[in-house]
Design a protein around this motif. Structure first.
Motif, PDB file in Angstrom:
ATOM      1  N   LEU A   1       0.832  -1.202   0.000  1.00  0.00           N
ATOM      2  CA  LEU A   1       0.000   0.000   0.000  1.00  0.00           C
ATOM      3  C   LEU A   1       0.865   1.250   0.000  1.00  0.00           C
ATOM      4  O   LEU A   1       0.637   2.189  -0.788  1.00  0.00           O
ATOM      5  CB  LEU A   1      -0.919  -0.008   1.221  1.00  0.00           C
ATOM      6  N   LEU A   2       1.846   1.304   0.866  1.00  0.00           N
ATOM      7  CA  LEU A   2       2.693   2.490   0.981  1.00  0.00           C
ATOM      8  C   LEU A   2       3.521   2.733  -0.273  1.00  0.00           C
ATOM      9  O   LEU A   2       3.799   3.885  -0.629  1.00  0.00           O
ATOM     10  CB  LEU A   2       3.597   2.356   2.205  1.00  0.00           C
ATOM     11  N   THR A   3       3.897   1.662  -0.948  1.00  0.00           N
ATOM     12  CA  THR A   3       4.628   1.814  -2.213  1.00  0.00           C
ATOM     13  C   THR A   3       3.740   2.447  -3.274  1.00  0.00           C
ATOM     14  O   THR A   3       4.180   3.337  -4.025  1.00  0.00           O
ATOM     15  CB  THR A   3       5.147   0.449  -2.696  1.00  0.00           C
TER      16      THR A   3
ATOM     17  N   GLN B   1      -6.991   8.993  11.987  1.00  0.00           N
ATOM     18  CA  GLN B   1      -5.676   8.426  12.219  1.00  0.00           C
ATOM     19  C   GLN B   1      -4.533   9.379  11.886  1.00  0.00           C
ATOM     20  O   GLN B   1      -3.400   9.160  12.299  1.00  0.00           O
ATOM     21  CB  GLN B   1      -5.527   7.129  11.422  1.00  0.00           C
ATOM     22  N   CYS B   2      -4.833  10.443  11.142  1.00  0.00           N
ATOM     23  CA  CYS B   2      -3.809  11.458  10.855  1.00  0.00           C
ATOM     24  C   CYS B   2      -4.128  12.790  11.527  1.00  0.00           C
ATOM     25  O   CYS B   2      -3.425  13.772  11.309  1.00  0.00           O
ATOM     26  CB  CYS B   2      -3.622  11.633   9.351  1.00  0.00           C
ATOM     27  N   GLN B   3      -5.195  12.817  12.344  1.00  0.00           N
ATOM     28  CA  GLN B   3      -5.546  13.996  13.141  1.00  0.00           C
ATOM     29  C   GLN B   3      -5.666  15.268  12.311  1.00  0.00           C
ATOM     30  O   GLN B   3      -5.013  16.282  12.575  1.00  0.00           O
ATOM     31  CB  GLN B   3      -4.545  14.177  14.288  1.00  0.00           C
TER      32      GLN B   3
ATOM     33  N   ASN C   1     -10.469   3.611   7.970  1.00  0.00           N
ATOM     34  CA  ASN C   1      -9.912   3.085   6.725  1.00  0.00           C
ATOM     35  C   ASN C   1      -8.432   3.456   6.656  1.00  0.00           C
ATOM     36  O   ASN C   1      -8.073   4.601   6.395  1.00  0.00           O
ATOM     37  CB  ASN C   1     -10.672   3.664   5.528  1.00  0.00           C
ATOM     38  N   ARG C   2      -7.576   2.483   6.916  1.00  0.00           N
ATOM     39  CA  ARG C   2      -6.140   2.736   6.983  1.00  0.00           C
ATOM     40  C   ARG C   2      -5.604   3.296   5.673  1.00  0.00           C
ATOM     41  O   ARG C   2      -4.776   4.221   5.676  1.00  0.00           O
ATOM     42  CB  ARG C   2      -5.408   1.445   7.352  1.00  0.00           C
TER      43      ARG C   2
ATOM     44  N   LEU D   1      -3.627   6.900   5.408  1.00  0.00           N
ATOM     45  CA  LEU D   1      -2.223   7.031   5.016  1.00  0.00           C
ATOM     46  C   LEU D   1      -2.074   7.811   3.712  1.00  0.00           C
ATOM     47  O   LEU D   1      -1.163   8.633   3.569  1.00  0.00           O
ATOM     48  CB  LEU D   1      -1.592   5.648   4.889  1.00  0.00           C
ATOM     49  N   ALA D   2      -2.972   7.578   2.781  1.00  0.00           N
ATOM     50  CA  ALA D   2      -2.934   8.332   1.525  1.00  0.00           C
ATOM     51  C   ALA D   2      -3.218   9.811   1.775  1.00  0.00           C
ATOM     52  O   ALA D   2      -2.623  10.689   1.130  1.00  0.00           O
ATOM     53  CB  ALA D   2      -3.937   7.761   0.535  1.00  0.00           C
ATOM     54  N   SER D   3      -4.101  10.088   2.706  1.00  0.00           N
ATOM     55  CA  SER D   3      -4.425  11.487   3.028  1.00  0.00           C
ATOM     56  C   SER D   3      -3.212  12.200   3.617  1.00  0.00           C
ATOM     57  O   SER D   3      -2.933  13.358   3.285  1.00  0.00           O
ATOM     58  CB  SER D   3      -5.600  11.537   4.006  1.00  0.00           C
TER      59      SER D   3
END
Length: 339
Positions: free
Chosen positions: A117-119, A199-201, A225-226, A230-232
């Motif tokens: 996902l992170l890639t 999750q990213c506050q 939704n992880r 993370l994308a955000s």
């Protein structure tokens, strides 16, 4: 009142007048219940005005009914806003609390678990995975600690309070807009006492600018939704100027007699220029020969330790305007990445 009558006989007319005036004053003072009722009436009137403004902005009545029906004034929010602790930690103490061995270990595990996902996120936004994971870890413990207060109630309380009404009323309207767009249910819109969410506050205004629907389900869900979260985070960094071909900075040593006027983000020089001024790596060796420019910052003003920081450091400072925070993100990212 029997005790009061005896005092008249003993101390005379002057005391009588004092007692009577005291009784009159007490009678005029509102009871605690009356004060509470008045405060509730004021907050209810405030919410009525919020609803009317939101309707004027085009938000749906059914959204506002669901979002505002259970809103309460949270006294604890005001207490936390008024009594934010004075920041007295040294940089070493702060770093020791943020970049812990357990957080580094968990960060490496999360990096491995979410590698695919992170890639993909890196390919789209140009943000190295270790930085996304570091922010995720510092902000919410990798999604475990996202806050436990109703965002709508918290923002309404702060907007009603009056100290920063314009800002928090705007954030309240943004939060209602998010609900109207259907990204999250009112009961699930949970966050910090100041209204930071997910999750990213993100504050609601930040959500509207940068939140991403990574999985394409029509919702930008940074709460559960992880992938979206993370994308955000990556989209925020990318939009604010992140350079995927650079790191954040490095620890350095300054020469004796280094000009203090050169310290700060306002002064930017190439690595070659810093080398010429005697700045060296933390290992005492010359700075690398790279086409990079950076600035010297001190973790603690007038004290140090010193760091040579690049443009990505400035971008992290846009996320949180704290030198300690930005340095901690860089350190944690390096540790998670194996440095």
């Amino acid at each position: 009142m029997a005790g009061v009558t005896k005092s008249w006989a003993l101390v005379g007319l002057a005391a009588c007048c004092l007692v009577l005036s005291g009784c009159a004053a007490s009678a005029e003072e509102p009871t605690a219940a009356a004060q509470t009722d008045a405060a509730n009436d004021g907050f209810s009137a405030f919410l009525t005005g919020v609803r009317a403004e939101a309707l004027d902005k085009g938000l749906r009545a059914e959204t506002l009914d669901a979002a505002l029906s259970g809103v309460q004034h949270i006294d604890r929010v005001i207490e936390l806003d008024r009594k934010q602790p004075e920041f007295t930690l040294s940089f070493d103490e702060y770093l020791g609390r943020i970049v812990t061995p357990s957080r580094v270990e968990e960060g490496r595990r999360k990096l491995a678990e979410n590698r695919a996902l992170l890639t993909e996120i890196e390919q789209r936004f140009g943000v190295q995975p270790r930085f996304v994971v570091a922010l995720w870890g510092i902000e919410t413990g990798f999604g475990k600690n996202t806050g436990g207060m109703s965002v709508i109630s918290s923002l309404a309380t702060l907007a009603y309070d009056g100290r920063r009404t314009k800002f928090f009323r705007g954030e309240l309207m943004n939060a209602l807009t998010i609900l109207d767009q259907g990204h999250i249910a009112p009961s699930a819109m949970i966050g910090s006492w100041a209204g930071a969410m997910g999750q990213c506050q993100f504050m609601p205004s930040t959500f509207l600018k940068f939140a991403v629907d990574w999985d394409g389900d029509g919702k930008r869900n940074i709460w559960t939704n992880r992938a979206d979260a993370l994308a955000s985070a990556a989209n925020y960094l990318s939009s604010e100027g992140w350079r995927g071909d650079q790191t954040w900075g490095r620890s350095v040593k300054l020469p004796k007699g280094f000009d203090a006027k050169l310290v700060g983000l306002d002064t930017r020089k190439s690595l070659a220029e810093w080398n010429a001024l005697g700045v060296k790596g933390n290992d005492g060796k010359p700075l690398p020969v790279k086409d990079l420019s950076g600035s010297i910052v001190l973790a603690e003003a007038g004290k140090g330790p010193p760091f040579l920081v690049y443009d990505n450091f400035r971008t992290i400072m846009k996320w949180n305007r704290s030198t300690f925070f930005a340095l901690a993100v860089g350190h944690l990212a390096d540790r998670i990445g194996g440095k």
